[in-house]
Scaffold this active site. Sequence first.
Site, PDB file in Angstrom:
ATOM      1  N   HIS A   1       0.842  -1.203   0.000  1.00 17.70           N
ATOM      2  CA  HIS A   1       0.000   0.000   0.000  1.00 17.70           C
ATOM      3  C   HIS A   1       0.881   1.258   0.000  1.00 17.70           C
ATOM      4  CE1 HIS A   1      -2.807  -2.924   2.132  1.00 17.70           C
ATOM      5  NE2 HIS A   1      -3.532  -2.549   1.109  1.00 17.70           N
TER       6      HIS A   1
ATOM      7  N   ASP B   1      -3.314  -7.580  -7.889  1.00 18.29           N
ATOM      8  CA  ASP B   1      -4.710  -7.932  -8.154  1.00 18.29           C
ATOM      9  C   ASP B   1      -5.020  -7.570  -9.612  1.00 18.29           C
ATOM     10  OD1 ASP B   1      -5.604  -8.610  -5.284  1.00 18.29           O
ATOM     11  OD2 ASP B   1      -4.573  -6.710  -5.082  1.00 18.29           O
TER      12      ASP B   1
ATOM     13  N   GLN C   1      -8.551  -7.600 -11.017  1.00 17.01           N
ATOM     14  CA  GLN C   1      -9.302  -6.470 -10.459  1.00 17.01           C
ATOM     15  C   GLN C   1      -9.018  -5.182 -11.236  1.00 17.01           C
ATOM     16  OE1 GLN C   1      -9.799  -5.549  -6.129  1.00 17.01           O
ATOM     17  NE2 GLN C   1      -8.068  -4.203  -6.455  1.00 17.01           N
TER      18      GLN C   1
HETATM   19  P1  AMP Z   1      -6.462  -4.112  -0.491  1.00 18.65           P
HETATM   20  O1  AMP Z   1      -6.324  -3.254   0.719  1.00 18.65           O
HETATM   21  O2  AMP Z   1      -5.917  -5.496  -0.334  1.00 18.65           O
HETATM   22  O3  AMP Z   1      -7.856  -4.078  -1.081  1.00 18.65           O
HETATM   23  O4  AMP Z   1      -5.520  -3.479  -1.597  1.00 18.65           O
HETATM   24  C1  AMP Z   1      -5.572  -2.105  -1.910  1.00 18.65           C
HETATM   25  C2  AMP Z   1      -4.667  -1.854  -3.075  1.00 18.65           C
HETATM   26  O5  AMP Z   1      -3.337  -2.267  -2.749  1.00 18.65           O
HETATM   27  C3  AMP Z   1      -5.066  -2.666  -4.334  1.00 18.65           C
HETATM   28  O6  AMP Z   1      -4.921  -1.835  -5.466  1.00 18.65           O
HETATM   29  C4  AMP Z   1      -4.071  -3.787  -4.324  1.00 18.65           C
HETATM   30  O7  AMP Z   1      -3.826  -4.315  -5.624  1.00 18.65           O
HETATM   31  C5  AMP Z   1      -2.838  -3.107  -3.767  1.00 18.65           C
HETATM   32  N1  AMP Z   1      -1.887  -4.076  -3.232  1.00 18.65           N
HETATM   33  C6  AMP Z   1      -2.148  -5.095  -2.378  1.00 18.65           C
HETATM   34  N2  AMP Z   1      -1.033  -5.821  -2.163  1.00 18.65           N
HETATM   35  C7  AMP Z   1      -0.046  -5.243  -2.896  1.00 18.65           C
HETATM   36  C8  AMP Z   1       1.337  -5.531  -3.106  1.00 18.65           C
HETATM   37  N3  AMP Z   1       1.935  -6.551  -2.514  1.00 18.65           N
HETATM   38  N4  AMP Z   1       2.048  -4.721  -3.920  1.00 18.65           N
HETATM   39  C9  AMP Z   1       1.440  -3.661  -4.538  1.00 18.65           C
HETATM   40  N5  AMP Z   1       0.147  -3.345  -4.388  1.00 18.65           N
HETATM   41  C10 AMP Z   1      -0.594  -4.121  -3.577  1.00 18.65           C
END
Ligand code: AMP
Length: 291
Positions: free
Chosen positions: A37, A151, A154
């Site tokens: 994040h 993702d 998504q």
């Molecule tokens: P989430 O809180 O899991 O819904 O993710 C929020 C955002 O963070 C989404 O756009 C995810 O694709 C991104 N995200 C989650 N894990 C990672 C990661 N390891 N590297 C980069 N972006 C991430």
Amino acid sequence: MEQFEQIDEQRSWSLAQRQAGKRISFVPTMGALHAGHASLIERAKSEGDVVVVSIFVNPTQFDNPDDLEAYPKQMERDWEVCQSLGVDAVFVPTKEAMFPNGYCTFVEVVGPLQESLCAVSRPGHFRGVCTVVQKLFNIVQPDCAIFGQKDLQQVLIIQRMVSDLSSPVEIIVAPTIREDDGLALSSRNQRLDDESRANAVSVPRGLELANQAFKAGERNSNKLMTAFANEVLMYENVDLDYADVVDLDGFVECEEANDHCILAVAVFFNGVRLIDHIHLGGPSLPVAIED
Ligand code: AMP
């Protein structure tokens, strides 16, 4: 740093920023913030004048109530992370504000992107994601929004939605951030017990083994998927949700792999579901592979 719980407050703030000529970049999250994040927030800072982060565990994208209940929540720490990264506003709406009684409007992307991988194994998931993301766009009114490549399905679905609905938001994709041993960062990693955490490194290792097989000339998708599956299924308490070779354009399954394909996987470690993928023929993942 501002913090807003009410839709009107966030919208007024965004309006004032836009009137002042500021470009708003936006990072939607479900909280339990980690370095993945943080990398999106850093990217957002370089893409706009002011950064908004939303933290909302979206109930409409969970097909399993236990998964929703178990999703990690750490608001105070998230607030500190945002503050330390120089975020300008955190939008933390309540469930009631986002989905009040009587709510009945949903956004759904249909077609090939909805016919494979997570769309099949988590029915209704992307309908919930698209609904909340479009709603957040309407509230935050960003110029651009940053999403993680981790993702991938998504972000492709969101790009389709934004294009089809003529939403004036530029979608930016940022690379996957990994632990030193190669495991992709995820809020769900917190829920892994020690044994599962150790075993979970088999996901990037299995992906990299399949990638190496592809680079050595293997084009049979079943064999590439088996190379991955053998690596993760050697451990106890592991269930394979899917391992599929799909084309990057439409996410259509390919019997024969080519360099426009990814191997995308979802695996349960003791009930905790992790997803990841690799671009076949693309850069290697940082994993240790024994001969
Ligand atoms: P989430 O809180 O899991 O819904 O993710 C929020 C955002 O963070 C989404 O756009 C995810 O694709 C991104 N995200 C989650 N894990 C990672 C990661 N390891 N590297 C980069 N972006 C991430």
